[in-house]
Motif scaffolding. Structure first.
Motif, mmCIF file in Angstrom:
data_model
loop_
_atom_site.group_PDB
_atom_site.id
_atom_site.type_symbol
_atom_site.label_atom_id
_atom_site.label_comp_id
_atom_site.label_asym_id
_atom_site.label_seq_id
_atom_site.Cartn_x
_atom_site.Cartn_y
_atom_site.Cartn_z
ATOM 1 N N MET A 1 -1.346 32.721 26.510
ATOM 2 C CA MET A 1 -1.852 33.869 26.706
ATOM 3 C C MET A 1 -3.142 33.995 27.157
ATOM 4 S SD MET A 1 -1.191 37.318 27.356
ATOM 5 C CE MET A 1 -1.707 38.822 27.116
ATOM 6 N N LEU A 2 -4.092 33.209 26.271
ATOM 7 C CA LEU A 2 -5.337 32.941 26.436
ATOM 8 C C LEU A 2 -5.612 31.988 27.445
ATOM 9 C CD1 LEU A 2 -8.308 33.437 25.298
ATOM 10 C CD2 LEU A 2 -7.889 31.411 23.870
ATOM 11 N N ALA A 3 -4.978 30.947 27.941
ATOM 12 C CA ALA A 3 -5.154 30.018 28.923
ATOM 13 C C ALA A 3 -4.886 30.926 30.163
ATOM 14 C CB ALA A 3 -4.209 28.923 28.741
ATOM 15 N N GLU A 4 -3.948 31.660 30.357
ATOM 16 C CA GLU A 4 -3.721 32.237 31.526
ATOM 17 C C GLU A 4 -4.938 33.198 31.794
ATOM 18 O OE1 GLU A 4 -1.420 32.075 29.310
ATOM 19 O OE2 GLU A 4 0.389 30.981 30.266
ATOM 20 N N THR A 5 -5.603 33.839 30.868
ATOM 21 C CA THR A 5 -6.642 34.971 31.090
ATOM 22 C C THR A 5 -7.950 33.845 31.798
ATOM 23 O OG1 THR A 5 -5.877 36.267 29.291
ATOM 24 C CG2 THR A 5 -8.360 36.471 30.017
ATOM 25 N N VAL A 6 -8.007 32.828 30.973
ATOM 26 C CA VAL A 6 -9.241 31.968 31.419
ATOM 27 C C VAL A 6 -9.093 31.160 32.515
ATOM 28 C CG1 VAL A 6 -10.163 29.674 30.909
ATOM 29 C CG2 VAL A 6 -9.907 31.061 29.028
ATOM 30 N N CYS A 7 -7.824 31.129 33.272
ATOM 31 C CA CYS A 7 -7.708 30.534 34.420
ATOM 32 C C CYS A 7 -7.910 31.547 35.550
ATOM 33 C CB CYS A 7 -6.127 29.923 34.590
ATOM 34 S SG CYS A 7 -5.958 28.184 33.796
ATOM 35 N N SER A 8 -7.447 32.916 35.245
ATOM 36 C CA SER A 8 -7.532 33.987 36.095
ATOM 37 C C SER A 8 -8.961 34.202 36.409
ATOM 38 C CB SER A 8 -6.836 35.244 35.457
ATOM 39 O OG SER A 8 -5.586 34.881 35.397
ATOM 40 N N ALA A 9 -9.703 34.121 35.023
ATOM 41 C CA ALA A 9 -11.281 34.556 35.358
ATOM 42 C C ALA A 9 -12.002 33.230 36.117
ATOM 43 C CB ALA A 9 -11.737 34.462 34.017
ATOM 44 N N VAL A 10 -11.570 32.237 35.975
ATOM 45 C CA VAL A 10 -12.169 30.950 36.747
ATOM 46 C C VAL A 10 -11.769 31.179 38.305
ATOM 47 C CG1 VAL A 10 -11.683 28.513 37.182
ATOM 48 C CG2 VAL A 10 -12.274 29.391 34.701
#
Length: 147
Positions: A1-10
Motif C-alpha cells: 500500500m505504501l509503495a503504491e502511494t510513493v510510486c503514484s506520487a513520484v
C-alpha cells in the motif's frame, strides 16, 4: 500500500516537471521526463511493485538470491582457473595431439647410418642492417625539405 502511494506520487511529480519543461519549449526533454515518470505508475498497475515488496521481505527469496549468487561466483571462479590453465580440456588435448604429430614424423624416421642424412644447405645471408636501401627513403625526405 505504501509503495503504491510513493510510486503514484513520484509519477505525479514527474508529470508536473514534464509540463513545466514543455512550457519552456524544451519538448524533447519534456518527453523524456514524461517517459520516466510513467514507469513507476506502470509498475504499480502491473503488480510488479507488490511482487518486489513481497520478495524483499521473504526469507526464502533471499535464500534463493544467495544461491544464485553462489552459483554465479562458482561459475566465474572456474572460468578464471580455466583461463589460467590455458583453455578447456578439449583445447589442451588438441594442443597435445598437435605437438605429438609435429614431433612424430622426425622421431619415427628410420636411421640408416651416418651417411644417410642429406647435407645441410647453407643459409642465405641476410642484408646488413646498415645497407643503403634502408635509409634511401629517409634521405629522399630530407633532400625534399632541403636538409
Amino acid at each position: 500500500m505504501l509503495a503504491e502511494t510513493v510510486c503514484s506520487a513520484v509519477s505525479a511529480a514527474g508529470l508536473g516537471i514534464a509540463a513545466v519543461t514543455a512550457y519552456r519549449r524544451r519538448f524533447l526533454t519534456a518527453a523524456r521526463i514524461l517517459a520516466y515518470s510513467l514507469v513507476p505508475i506502470g509498475l504499480v498497475l502491473t503488480g510488479a511493485v507488490e511482487w518486489a515488496v513481497d520478495t524483499a521481505f521473504s526469507p526464502s527469496a533471499w535464500l534463493g538470491f544467495g544461491l544464485l549468487g553462489g552459483a554465479w561466483l562458482l561459475f566465474m571462479t572456474t572460468r578464471v582457473v580455466e583461463r589460467r590453465r590455458g583453455g578447456t580440456r578439449k583445447e589442451r588435448k588438441a594442443a597435445q595431439a598437435a605437438q605429438r604429430e609435429a614431433v612424430a614424423p622426425a622421431a619415427s624416421a628410420p636411421s640408416l647410418g651416418p651417411g644417410s642424412r642429406p647435407a645441410a644447405q647453407p643459409a642465405t645471408k641476410p642484408k646488413a642492417a646498415g645497407s643503403g636501401d634502408d635509409f634511401s627513403d629517409i634521405e629522399a625526405i630530407l633532400k625534399k625539405h632541403g636538409i
